[in-house]
Design a protein around this motif. Structure first.
Motif, PDB file in Angstrom:
ATOM      1  N   ARG A  64      41.773  42.503  44.016  1.00 28.34           N
ATOM      2  CA  ARG A  64      41.724  41.129  43.501  1.00 28.34           C
ATOM      3  C   ARG A  64      41.719  41.106  41.983  1.00 28.34           C
ATOM      4  N   LEU A 108      41.291  38.331  38.797  1.00 28.77           N
ATOM      5  CA  LEU A 108      40.968  36.985  38.341  1.00 28.77           C
ATOM      6  C   LEU A 108      41.760  36.691  37.078  1.00 28.77           C
ATOM      7  N   ASP A 112      46.252  41.054  44.345  1.00 33.83           N
ATOM      8  CA  ASP A 112      46.265  39.619  44.640  1.00 33.83           C
ATOM      9  C   ASP A 112      45.760  38.875  43.408  1.00 33.83           C
ATOM     10  N   LEU A 113      46.598  37.996  42.862  1.00 34.90           N
ATOM     11  CA  LEU A 113      46.218  37.225  41.681  1.00 34.90           C
ATOM     12  C   LEU A 113      45.529  35.932  42.087  1.00 34.90           C
ATOM     13  N   GLU A 114      44.438  35.615  41.400  1.00 32.52           N
ATOM     14  CA  GLU A 114      43.661  34.409  41.687  1.00 32.52           C
ATOM     15  C   GLU A 114      43.377  33.695  40.375  1.00 32.52           C
ATOM     16  N   HIS A 115      44.059  32.574  40.155  1.00 35.93           N
ATOM     17  CA  HIS A 115      43.892  31.871  38.878  1.00 35.93           C
ATOM     18  C   HIS A 115      42.617  31.043  38.878  1.00 35.93           C
ATOM     19  N   VAL A 116      41.827  31.200  37.820  1.00 37.38           N
ATOM     20  CA  VAL A 116      40.608  30.417  37.634  1.00 37.38           C
ATOM     21  C   VAL A 116      40.922  29.324  36.612  1.00 37.38           C
ATOM     22  N   ARG A 136      33.057  34.004  40.718  1.00 33.67           N
ATOM     23  CA  ARG A 136      34.085  34.630  41.561  1.00 33.67           C
ATOM     24  C   ARG A 136      34.115  36.152  41.440  1.00 33.67           C
ATOM     25  N   VAL A 156      36.907  42.891  42.932  1.00 40.57           N
ATOM     26  CA  VAL A 156      37.709  42.480  41.772  1.00 40.57           C
ATOM     27  C   VAL A 156      38.107  43.706  40.957  1.00 40.57           C
TER      28      VAL A 156
END
Length: 493
Positions: free
Chosen positions: A162, A164, A186-190, A205, A210
């Motif tokens: 992951r 962030l 896996d990209l997760e935009h905050v 998060r 991460v």
């Protein structure tokens, strides 16, 4: 209609030559080479191209006609940025990179190109000093690839998936990075707050899965991240690696990310002595500390000093060559080409010419002039700044209150010979100001935009300049050097 076509410009389209290549590869048709390309990305019709010209002079005339339609940012007043920037390129930069011993994108080999190795070693050294890092690679293709590689390195080091995404990222860059790492990460935009990272949301998060926290500073809108140290500390506590994508142009005055907790610093060198050239000459850099954990994950070439059999003499060659795909071939962690080596030499010449004081002076201009532009544009009724962050070189304005659309502004001002910026939303315009943008240029943009706003009979009360500057100055912390309170007359000129 079904007769084989041999293109006069492409010898390998001859049927017998094409068949020989298919036989050599064992493929039944050319279509097999594109089996992995989704149908929605394929063109289901022939290319819209003119019929081939039988005479070379006719082809040359046709191409000259096409090129004549281009309009350079040197021919128009330009506030365009968004990833490719109009900075001044000293004449000696072009003179050096056009020398025959340098004029190739290829990196060369030690038995024939000691001069190129030395020039690239010097580029690496200058970049390392600017970025406050120990190790910088020979340029890879562009900053997009460099950042994707930095994230892939973090994934390999941590064994996690992951990522962030803490900042607003250029859409094209985000797309390229996501495509590059999609198998492994896996990209997760905050979502950001007021243009910069939301520390509380990132902290919530963070977890044991991460691999990295990815910052862009300046961001896609030119916002400078001022909470990098605090968020880096949180990331490290969770065992994550901090990867920063950046533009090195501001680090004569801004504190480098490495001194704020970044583990891997990446970006593009287009701003350092490379022209815009209708899309830019781009080259990517990756910088890390002198730590084998990180260095041995770098797929790029590194050039260093080596002793020779002659006392007192040194040479220049590959460092830890066994890391690279050149040595490991199909067993390599990542393939790296050499298509941007020439741009590394250009950036090295530029940095050597500028020196620490030159980069400091430039950095101050790239903070001060955009601030002046923000003041002028935000004073127009109905035009407001999109956020209150500290900005380097670029910022966004919203023109909805002036009864305008961003597309409408571009179309209208283009007729006046002005490229006012890049449309990033229905009512939002990204405006870029560099050292080549004078106070008179900014005033001209402001006057033209004010004229459009007046014609639209805007009635919205503008956000005051004092409020905007108060919000900006509140963001200036230990992450950046203090700004001068006002532009000097020399800076305005």
């Amino acid at each position: 209609m079904n007769q084989p076509f041999t293109h006069p410009y492409l010898p390998n389209t001859a049927p017998d030559v094409k068949q020989a290549m298919l036989d050599a590869t064992g493929a039944a048709s050319v279509a097999e080479f594109y089996a992995d390309v989704p149908d929605e990305l394929r063109l289901s019709r022939p290319l819209d191209l003119p019929a081939p010209f039988p005479a070379e002079q006719d082809l040359a005339r046709h191409v000259r006609g096409l090129l004549a339609k281009n309009r350079s940012t040197e021919d128009r007043l330009s506030f365009l940025g968004h990833g490719t920037y109009q900075h001044y390129v000293p004449a000696v930069v072009d003179e050096v990179i056009n020398r025959s011993e340098f004029l190739t994108a290829y990196a060369g080999e030690p038995y024939e190109d000691h001069g190129r190795f030395q020039a690239l070693f010097q580029y690496q050294s200058l970049m390392a000093e600017l970025l406050a890092m120990d190790v910088v690679n020979v340029p890879t293709y562009d900053g997009y690839q460099a950042t994707a590689t930095g994230l892939a390195m973090a994934g390999r080091i941590t064994g996690r998936r992951r990522v962030l995404v803490a900042s607003d990222v250029l859409p094209a860059k985000y797309s390229k990075v996501a495509d590059f790492v999609r198998v492994h990460l896996d990209l997760e935009h905050v979502p950001t707050v007021n243009g910069t990272a939301d520390a509380a949301a990132i902290a919530a998060r963070l977890g044991a899965d991460v691999a990295a926290v990815w910052f862009e500073t300046p961001s896609a809108t030119g916002a400078v991240e001022t909470a990098l140290r605090a968020i880096s500390d949180l990331a490290h506590e969770a065992g994550a690696i901090v990867v920063v994508g950046t533009d090195p142009i501001g680090y004569g005055v801004l504190t480098p990310p490495a001194e704020q907790g970044a583990d891997i610093v990446t970006g593009d060198i287009q701003s350092l002595g490379l022209h815009q050239w209708y899309g830019g000459a781009h080259g990517g850099f990756i910088a890390v500390a002198d730590d084998p954990t990180f260095i041995m994950e770098m797929p790029s070439r590194l050039f260093g000093l080596a002793t020779t059999d002659v006392p007192g003499e040194v040479g220049f060659g590959d460092v830890a060559y066994e890391r690279t795909s050149f040595a490991q071939r199909e067993e390599g962690k990542e393939w790296v080409g050499t298509a941007a080596a020439l741009w590394g030499i250009a950036a090295g010449v530029y940095l050597a010419l500028m020196g620490p004081q030159g980069m400091a002076d430039l950095g101050e201009l790239l903070l001060a002039r955009p601030r002046y532009a923000q003041q002028r544009l935000a004073a127009i009724p109905g035009v407001v700044l999109a956020d209150g962050a500290l900005h380097l070189r670029e910022f966004t304005v919203n023109v909805a209150g002036a009864g305008l659309t961003a597309e409408g502004v571009v179309e209208a001002l283009r007729r006046e010979g002005i490229e006012p910026g890049v449309v990033v939303g229905e009512h939002t315009l990204l405006v870029c100001v560099t050292e080549l943008t004078s106070q008179a240029d900014i005033d001209r943009l402001a006057a033209s935009l004010a004229g459009l706003a007046t014609a639209a009979d805007a009635s919205t009360t503008p956000v005051t300049t004092a409020t905007i500057l108060e919000e900006q100055n509140a963001l200036v912390s230990d992450a950046v050097l203090p700004l001068a309170p006002e532009l000097t007359q020399e800076q305005n000129a």
